[in-house]
Design a protein around this motif. Structure first.
Motif, PDB file in Angstrom:
ATOM      1  N   ILE A  87       0.843  -1.201   0.000  1.00 55.19           N
ATOM      2  CA  ILE A  87       0.000   0.000   0.000  1.00 55.19           C
ATOM      3  C   ILE A  87       0.879   1.251   0.000  1.00 55.19           C
ATOM      4  N   ASN A  88       0.447   2.241  -0.746  1.00 57.28           N
ATOM      5  CA  ASN A  88       1.161   3.506  -0.850  1.00 57.28           C
ATOM      6  C   ASN A  88       0.280   4.571  -0.197  1.00 57.28           C
ATOM      7  N   TYR A  89       0.683   5.010   1.003  1.00 53.71           N
ATOM      8  CA  TYR A  89      -0.149   5.945   1.765  1.00 53.71           C
ATOM      9  C   TYR A  89      -0.266   7.303   1.082  1.00 53.71           C
ATOM     10  N   LYS A  90       0.724   7.696   0.327  1.00 54.82           N
ATOM     11  CA  LYS A  90       0.622   8.953  -0.416  1.00 54.82           C
ATOM     12  C   LYS A  90      -0.554   8.871  -1.392  1.00 54.82           C
ATOM     13  N   ARG A  91      -0.659   7.738  -2.103  1.00 55.09           N
ATOM     14  CA  ARG A  91      -1.790   7.558  -3.024  1.00 55.09           C
ATOM     15  C   ARG A  91      -3.104   7.514  -2.267  1.00 55.09           C
ATOM     16  N   VAL A  92      -3.125   6.800  -1.147  1.00 59.38           N
ATOM     17  CA  VAL A  92      -4.355   6.693  -0.342  1.00 59.38           C
ATOM     18  C   VAL A  92      -4.880   8.085  -0.004  1.00 59.38           C
ATOM     19  N   ASN A  93      -3.983   8.961   0.394  1.00 55.37           N
ATOM     20  CA  ASN A  93      -4.388  10.284   0.847  1.00 55.37           C
ATOM     21  C   ASN A  93      -4.624  11.277  -0.286  1.00 55.37           C
ATOM     22  N   GLN A  94      -4.432  10.852  -1.519  1.00 50.08           N
ATOM     23  CA  GLN A  94      -4.746  11.686  -2.677  1.00 50.08           C
ATOM     24  C   GLN A  94      -6.122  11.356  -3.258  1.00 50.08           C
ATOM     25  N   ILE A  95      -6.675  10.235  -2.870  1.00 51.88           N
ATOM     26  CA  ILE A  95      -7.900   9.750  -3.508  1.00 51.88           C
ATOM     27  C   ILE A  95      -9.043  10.756  -3.407  1.00 51.88           C
ATOM     28  N   ASP A  96      -9.234  11.354  -2.238  1.00 52.25           N
ATOM     29  CA  ASP A  96     -10.361  12.284  -2.100  1.00 52.25           C
ATOM     30  C   ASP A  96     -10.267  13.431  -3.095  1.00 52.25           C
ATOM     31  N   SER A  97      -9.093  14.028  -3.238  1.00 53.96           N
ATOM     32  CA  SER A  97      -8.974  15.145  -4.184  1.00 53.96           C
ATOM     33  C   SER A  97      -9.102  14.672  -5.629  1.00 53.96           C
ATOM     34  N   LEU A  98      -8.635  13.467  -5.931  1.00 56.24           N
ATOM     35  CA  LEU A  98      -8.795  12.924  -7.284  1.00 56.24           C
ATOM     36  C   LEU A  98     -10.262  12.652  -7.604  1.00 56.24           C
ATOM     37  N   CYS A  99     -11.050  12.449  -6.562  1.00 54.26           N
ATOM     38  CA  CYS A  99     -12.488  12.231  -6.742  1.00 54.26           C
ATOM     39  C   CYS A  99     -13.278  13.543  -6.648  1.00 54.26           C
ATOM     40  N   GLY A 100     -12.581  14.654  -6.444  1.00 50.44           N
ATOM     41  CA  GLY A 100     -13.252  15.947  -6.394  1.00 50.44           C
ATOM     42  C   GLY A 100     -13.973  16.220  -5.094  1.00 50.44           C
ATOM     43  N   THR A 101     -13.477  15.665  -4.000  1.00 52.74           N
ATOM     44  CA  THR A 101     -14.100  15.882  -2.703  1.00 52.74           C
ATOM     45  C   THR A 101     -13.012  16.028  -1.657  1.00 52.74           C
ATOM     46  N   LYS A 102     -13.411  16.224  -0.416  1.00 46.95           N
ATOM     47  CA  LYS A 102     -12.471  16.284   0.700  1.00 46.95           C
ATOM     48  C   LYS A 102     -12.868  15.223   1.705  1.00 46.95           C
ATOM     49  N   CYS A 103     -11.860  14.613   2.281  1.00 49.23           N
ATOM     50  CA  CYS A 103     -12.088  13.616   3.328  1.00 49.23           C
ATOM     51  C   CYS A 103     -11.406  14.136   4.593  1.00 49.23           C
ATOM     52  N   PRO A 104     -12.077  14.129   5.734  1.00 48.88           N
ATOM     53  CA  PRO A 104     -11.492  14.684   6.955  1.00 48.88           C
ATOM     54  C   PRO A 104     -10.407  13.801   7.575  1.00 48.88           C
ATOM     55  N   ILE A 105     -10.127  12.677   6.948  1.00 46.34           N
ATOM     56  CA  ILE A 105      -9.154  11.736   7.504  1.00 46.34           C
ATOM     57  C   ILE A 105      -7.986  11.579   6.539  1.00 46.34           C
ATOM     58  N   LYS A 106      -6.786  11.767   7.049  1.00 44.14           N
ATOM     59  CA  LYS A 106      -5.563  11.426   6.322  1.00 44.14           C
ATOM     60  C   LYS A 106      -4.918  10.298   7.127  1.00 44.14           C
ATOM     61  N   VAL A 107      -4.730   9.170   6.463  1.00 47.94           N
ATOM     62  CA  VAL A 107      -4.272   7.982   7.187  1.00 47.94           C
ATOM     63  C   VAL A 107      -2.847   7.618   6.787  1.00 47.94           C
ATOM     64  N   TYR A 108      -2.027   7.437   7.796  1.00 46.32           N
ATOM     65  CA  TYR A 108      -0.661   6.941   7.678  1.00 46.32           C
ATOM     66  C   TYR A 108      -0.479   5.906   8.783  1.00 46.32           C
ATOM     67  N   PRO A 109       0.563   5.104   8.737  1.00 48.62           N
ATOM     68  CA  PRO A 109       0.762   4.105   9.797  1.00 48.62           C
ATOM     69  C   PRO A 109       0.840   4.715  11.200  1.00 48.62           C
ATOM     70  N   ASN A 110       1.277   5.966  11.306  1.00 51.27           N
ATOM     71  CA  ASN A 110       1.424   6.579  12.622  1.00 51.27           C
ATOM     72  C   ASN A 110       0.331   7.601  12.947  1.00 51.27           C
ATOM     73  N   THR A 111      -0.751   7.614  12.174  1.00 51.36           N
ATOM     74  CA  THR A 111      -1.867   8.529  12.432  1.00 51.36           C
ATOM     75  C   THR A 111      -2.472   8.231  13.797  1.00 51.36           C
ATOM     76  N   ASN A 112      -2.683   9.292  14.582  1.00 54.87           N
ATOM     77  CA  ASN A 112      -3.355   9.152  15.863  1.00 54.87           C
ATOM     78  C   ASN A 112      -4.832   9.471  15.631  1.00 54.87           C
ATOM     79  N   CYS A 113      -5.615   8.435  15.437  1.00 53.62           N
ATOM     80  CA  CYS A 113      -7.035   8.624  15.098  1.00 53.62           C
ATOM     81  C   CYS A 113      -7.848   9.241  16.221  1.00 53.62           C
ATOM     82  N   SER A 114      -7.367   9.161  17.451  1.00 49.35           N
ATOM     83  CA  SER A 114      -8.115   9.754  18.560  1.00 49.35           C
ATOM     84  C   SER A 114      -8.126  11.283  18.468  1.00 49.35           C
ATOM     85  N   LYS A 115      -7.260  11.859  17.651  1.00 50.58           N
ATOM     86  CA  LYS A 115      -7.204  13.312  17.499  1.00 50.58           C
ATOM     87  C   LYS A 115      -8.018  13.814  16.302  1.00 50.58           C
TER      88      LYS A 115
END
Length: 117
Positions: A87-115
Motif C-alpha cells: 500500500i502507498n499511503y501517499k496515493r491513499v491520501n490523494q484519492i479524495d482530491s482525485l475524486c473531487g471531494t475532501k475527506c477529513p481523515i488522512k491515514v498513515y501508519p502513525n496517524t493518531n485517530c483519537s485526534k
C-alpha cells in the motif's frame, strides 16, 4: 504479477469484510471496508482512480454523523490498510482530491485517530 498481487489484496480485503468490527459506532468497519474496497488497486498499483472508488469515498463522507464516526472510520482504515501488502499511503491520501471531494481523515501508519475531529 500485478494481477496476482491484486488477487491477493482482494482476498485479504474480503477476509477483512468477513471479520468482526471494532467497538460501537454509527458506521461499521465492515461498511467502511466495503465502500473503500474499490480503492485498493489504486492505493497499491496506481493508475486511475475508479468511479466505484470515488462513489465509496462519497458514501463514506455521507456516512459520518459526528467526530466519533470519523475517529472510528480512521482507526478502521488505518488498521485494515496496514494489512495490505504494497500500500502507498501517499496515493491513499490523494484519492479524495482525485475524486473531487475532501475527506477529513488522512491515514498513515502513525496517524493518531483519537485526534481526528
Amino acid at each position: 504479477m500485478a494481477v496476482s498481487k491484486l488477487a491477493l489484496i482482494a482476498t485479504i480485503m474480503a477476509c477483512m469484510v468477513i471479520s468482526g468490527s471494532h467497538g460501537q459506532a454509527t458506521l461499521s468497519c465492515d461498511q467502511v471496508t466495503v465502500w473503500l474496497l474499490p480503492c485498493v488497486s489504486y492505493a497499491v498499483l496506481g493508475g486511475n482512480v475508479s468511479q466505484l472508488c470515488c462513489q465509496g469515498i462519497y458514501s463514506l463522507n455521507k456516512g459520518y454523523k459526528n467526530g466519533d464516526d470519523r475517529r472510528y472510520a480512521c482507526q478502521c482504515i488505518k488498521d485494515r490498510a496496514a494489512l495490505i501488502p504494497g500500500i502507498n499511503y501517499k496515493r491513499v491520501n490523494q484519492i479524495d482530491s482525485l475524486c473531487g471531494t475532501k475527506c477529513p481523515i488522512k491515514v498513515y501508519p502513525n496517524t493518531n485517530c483519537s485526534k481526528v475531529q
